[in-house]
Write a protein that holds these residues in place. Structure first.
Motif, mmCIF file in Angstrom:
data_model
loop_
_atom_site.group_PDB
_atom_site.id
_atom_site.type_symbol
_atom_site.label_atom_id
_atom_site.label_comp_id
_atom_site.label_asym_id
_atom_site.label_seq_id
_atom_site.Cartn_x
_atom_site.Cartn_y
_atom_site.Cartn_z
ATOM 1 N N ASP A 174 -8.591 -1.442 -5.088
ATOM 2 C CA ASP A 174 -7.489 -2.392 -5.243
ATOM 3 C C ASP A 174 -7.901 -3.579 -6.090
ATOM 4 O O ASP A 174 -9.043 -4.025 -6.051
ATOM 5 N N TRP A 226 0.840 -1.206 0.000
ATOM 6 C CA TRP A 226 0.000 0.000 0.000
ATOM 7 C C TRP A 226 0.871 1.250 0.000
ATOM 8 O O TRP A 226 0.631 2.206 -0.734
ATOM 9 N N THR A 283 1.657 -3.680 -6.854
ATOM 10 C CA THR A 283 0.553 -4.579 -6.493
ATOM 11 C C THR A 283 0.612 -5.879 -7.273
ATOM 12 O O THR A 283 0.222 -6.925 -6.773
ATOM 13 N N ASN A 335 2.472 1.993 -3.268
ATOM 14 C CA ASN A 335 1.476 2.383 -4.260
ATOM 15 C C ASN A 335 0.957 3.784 -3.985
ATOM 16 O O ASN A 335 0.548 4.503 -4.884
ATOM 17 N N LYS A 336 0.998 4.173 -2.723
ATOM 18 C CA LYS A 336 0.327 5.401 -2.301
ATOM 19 C C LYS A 336 1.245 6.617 -2.386
ATOM 20 O O LYS A 336 0.803 7.696 -2.786
ATOM 21 N N ASN A 340 -6.487 0.451 -8.917
ATOM 22 C CA ASN A 340 -5.297 1.001 -8.269
ATOM 23 C C ASN A 340 -4.035 0.339 -8.815
ATOM 24 O O ASN A 340 -3.352 -0.415 -8.133
#
Lengths: 358, 427
Positions: free
Chosen positions: B199, A146, A262, A149-150, B171
């Motif tokens: 996601d 996360w 991801t 990705n963020k 995402n």
């Protein structure tokens, strides 16, 4: 008969405690090493490098890393994919920030950064163990993915969040980027594999490894005889993550060349490496190689046989492949819960006695 | 055990690559995995058009086209394996995955293979000065974002001042692509952009739609793929979000996205860069040469669906480029470099489309050395749940090039700098 130790006498402790106590094993090891270093780079092509050997070598490093943590120290981890992502993003940031520094140093530093992250996520292991620890490391997996990705800083604010490995050289040979030759990519991974296996093997048969195994077998007893659990568990997490980070860095920079966190470092990676360790054999360096070979090579082999040779539809072949690999995993777990490494040992025992079983 | 496995693997790979003499267009498809339902239809369309050319015309310029399939499961590692396994003979790659496209972009330049990514992939690959081997006509993600906003301008009487637009996106690299464009468009037209990531694979989006219910955006734009689309349309129906204010990119606009929702999906809009259905003269030939003789991929069960048509359209553009390359090179046996020349000189006019039996099927495509992305025009289609069909509700609309061109220049220059590429001169 084929495999004997008659005449192979050991007169010192040093001889007796070597990694390959049987001469035939030792010779075999040197032969494999010689072939890997001196022959393979000259015959390797793009397909063998990219589809077979690079993933095998890189996953072998990851499996060695996880094997140290789960196999030797008994700390279950489902965070391997996340830690590989740390290695990949660390090496990406280092490569793009300090282009003049050698990529070998970057990969080692990426391993070091991953070791620190691993220790931070390993802290809960002092209070919890077993399934609860697995859940804590699972949290690391999701949190790290996360995070990468963020936060745009990690992917240098690119529009899509993908990271691309620029071309970097070692001794004038490009090892990353599109211009890298298959032999150069293979050799850099091979060098890291030999380094990792050598370090891991020697750690695990020394004092550090014995502490890990003491903690694994019974932590309270280990503490009573003087093993510091904090020290043992943190070194296990740190060293394990170091190797996993190197594997992640190589996976991104040398093998894939571009990655999306991801997809490339999701929970599937954690499971894949865990299966490699379980099938290969917990607590065995050879097992890490055997497990990686099993899970990397078998699907490619099945695909080539079913689609390439038999001409089956690709989707049917993909499903059959999943079923065969799954069935084999179940088969191995039932027949030999200690993995391929144990099967290999048994085979060696049998061969040593053959043809006189008693 | 290791040596035994290696020996087995070696034995397996010896028999792997079949000897191919014709022009080879590998189909890096996915029929399994999280996006298998979508990938299957696209792959069928891709195969069937080449089958038609082989059966009806004996290939292109006398050369039969071989379309070996390789299963990627939308997985980048398998995609790389497929690419390496086929690149000895393959001319052009169309992996239908933004992730695999990013993986292959640096490689195709070295191996001299064309990468054709219609409607997906890296948007700034439109700049042919930097991305010599990549083509993404007729439209890209940023074109899509701009056309969607243009449509919203139309339905709002020319002004989006003070409106709220939510972007529900996958995402991943794919879903993140339009954000920068939409931010610039928000500034230009004065609307507020709400970014809501989902996601992969995308079944779980309750919280995003809770936020939509709370923030009450006037419009929702969606960049989804696979099961995420169905889940989003279902969630929108659950909170009674007006469907005509919900507009998806072309990857969120196929039959399988709306059919499971039933009547409640009525009025859902999406972008499109090609026609659908079987009301085109081409399908008579398709029926005669491919479907009836039983040569259709998977028995032709998806013929005429949106994604089937898209796969077919991709092969059509590739086939036209091959023909053009043969004409330019003066030989029917072309290689990757000659095919690239063919792509750069490619022109698909409305007359040519009509000649191919697909009148008004896609936008006009004209590619040059500098422009690898065509005009970027797209249309809006709307789902009619009663008739179970998509209706095209606008003409081909040109995106806002004033916004897009600087962004493309900026992104491709950043890539050129990072990869050490000197942009070539296109005059």
């Amino acid at each position: 008969m084929f495999y004997r130790e008659a005449g192979d006498f050991k007169t010192t402790y040093r001889d007796d405690s070597q990694t390959f106590p049987i001469r035939l094993d030792r010779i075999g090891y040197y032969v494999i090493l010689a072939v890997a270093v001196l022959v393979v780079p000259f015959v390797i092509n793009d397909y063998w490098a990219s589809a077979v050997l690079l993933p095998f070598l890189i996953y072998a490093i990851a499996a060695i890393g996880l094997n140290i943590l789960t196999g030797y120290a008994g700390q279950v981890s489902l965070g391997t994919g996340g830690f590989m992502a740390v290695g990949a993003y660390a090496v990406y940031k280092l490569m793009t920030s300090f282009p003049e520094v050698s990529v070998v140093i970057h990969i080692l530093l990426a391993g070091g950064i991953t070791a620190l992250v691993g220790i931070a996520f390993g802290l809960p292991s002092l209070r919890i163990k077993g399934f609860y620890l697995a859940v804590a490391t699972l949290a690391a997996q999701f949190f790290l993915v996360w995070l990468f990705n963020k936060v745009p800083w990690f992917y240098n604010y690119s529009a899509s969040g993908q990271i691309n490995a620029p071309t970097r050289t070692v001794l004038g040979w490009a090892v990353t980027g599109p211009a890298a030759s298959p032999a150069a990519k293979y050799l850099i991974c091979l060098a890291f594999v030999i380094f990792s296996a050598w370090v891991a093997r020697n750690l695990t048969r020394g004092m550090v490894g014995r502490k890990w195994m003491a903690i694994r077998d019974m932590d309270i007893a280990a503490e009573i005889i003087g093993v510091n659990p904090l020290n043992a568990k943190m070194t296990a997490f740190g060293i394990s993550s170091f190797f996993v980070g190197i594997a992640g860095a190589l996976l991104f920079a040398v093998y894939l060349g571009a990655a999306e966190v991801t997809e490339a470092f999701g929970i599937n990676k954690s499971f894949l490496v865990l299966f490699m360790v379980i099938i290969g054999g917990l607590g065995s360096i050879f097992g890490s190689f055997a497990g990686a070979a099993f899970l990397v090579l078998l699907p490619v082999l099945l695909k080539n046989v079913l689609v390439g040779a038999l001409g089956w539809p690709t989707d049917l072949a993909a499903y059959i492949e999943l079923m065969i690999v799954g069935a084999l995993i179940i088969f191995f777990l039932i027949v030999e819960p200690h993995g391929l490494a144990r099967l290999w040992l048994l085979a060696k025992e049998k061969l040593r006695l053959w043809p006189f079983p008693h | 055990m290791k040596t035994k496995l290696a020996a087995l693997a070696a034995a397996g790979m010896m028999v792997a690559a079949p000897a191919l003499a014709d022009l080879v267009v590998p189909n890096l498809s996915y029929r399994t995995g999280a996006y298998g339902a979508n990938g299957t239809q696209y792959a069928d369309g891709f195969n069937d058009y080449f089958t038609l050319l082989n059966e009806r015309d004996g290939g292109i310029g006398g050369e039969r086209i071989q379309v070996p399939e390789c299963e990627t499961a939308y997985n980048t590692e398998k995609g790389v394996e497929c690419y390496e396994a086929t690149k000895a003979e393959g001319l052009v790659y169309n992996p239908l995955s933004t992730g695999i496209t990013y993986q292959l972009i640096p490689k195709v330049g070295v191996d001299k293979k064309v990468l054709y990514t219609p409607g997906y992939g890296r948007t700034s690959a439109k700049n042919g000065k930097v991305f010599e081997w990549v083509f993404n006509a007729p439209a890209n993600y940023w074109d899509g974002a701009s056309v969607a906003v243009k449509h919203l301008l139309d339905v709002n009487g020319g002004s989006l001042e003070g409106k709220k637009i939510a972007l529900v996106y996958h995402n991943s690299a794919y879903g993140k692509e339009p954000i920068r464009t939409l931010q610039d468009l928000a500034e230009k037209h004065g609307f507020t952009l709400i970014e809501l990531p989902v996601d992969a694979p995308g079944q779980e989006q309750k919280s995003q739609w809770l936020q939509i219910r709370r923030d009450k955006p006037d419009h929702v734009i969606m960049y989804g793929w696979g099961v995420m689309n169905q889940a989003a349309i279902q969630e929108a129906a659950n909170i009674n979000f007006p469907m005509e204010n919900f507009i998806g990119i072309w990857w969120s606009g196929s039959d399988i996205d709306v059919l499971p929702i039933g009547a409640k999906a009525d009025g859902y809009k999406s972008l499109a860069f090609h026609g659908v259905g079987t009301d085109y003269p081409l399908y008579e030939d398709m029926q005669k040469y491919v479907i009836e003789p039983g040569k259709a991929s998977q028995g032709g069960q998806h013929v005429g669906s949106v994604l089937y048509s898209r796969g077919m359209y991709a092969s059509l553009v590739i086939a036209e480029a091959i023909a053009k390359a043969q004409e330019l090179a003066g030989t029917s046996k072309i290689n990757g470099e000659q095919l690239r020349e063919g792509f750069e000189a490619l022109e698909i006019t409305p007359e040519r489309l009509a000649e191919l039996g697909l009148p008004d099927f896609g936008p006009e495509i004209e590619m040059t050395c500098a422009n690898h992305g065509g005009s970027g025009m797209a249309r809006v289609q709307q789902w009619d749940a009663n008739a179970k069909k998509w209706n095209l509700i606008t003409e081909f609309t040109e995106p806002d090039q004033d916004i897009l061109n600087p962004l493309i220049a900026e992104d491709s220059e950043a890539y050129a700098k990072e990869a050490g590429i000197t942009p070539r001169d296109c005059n």
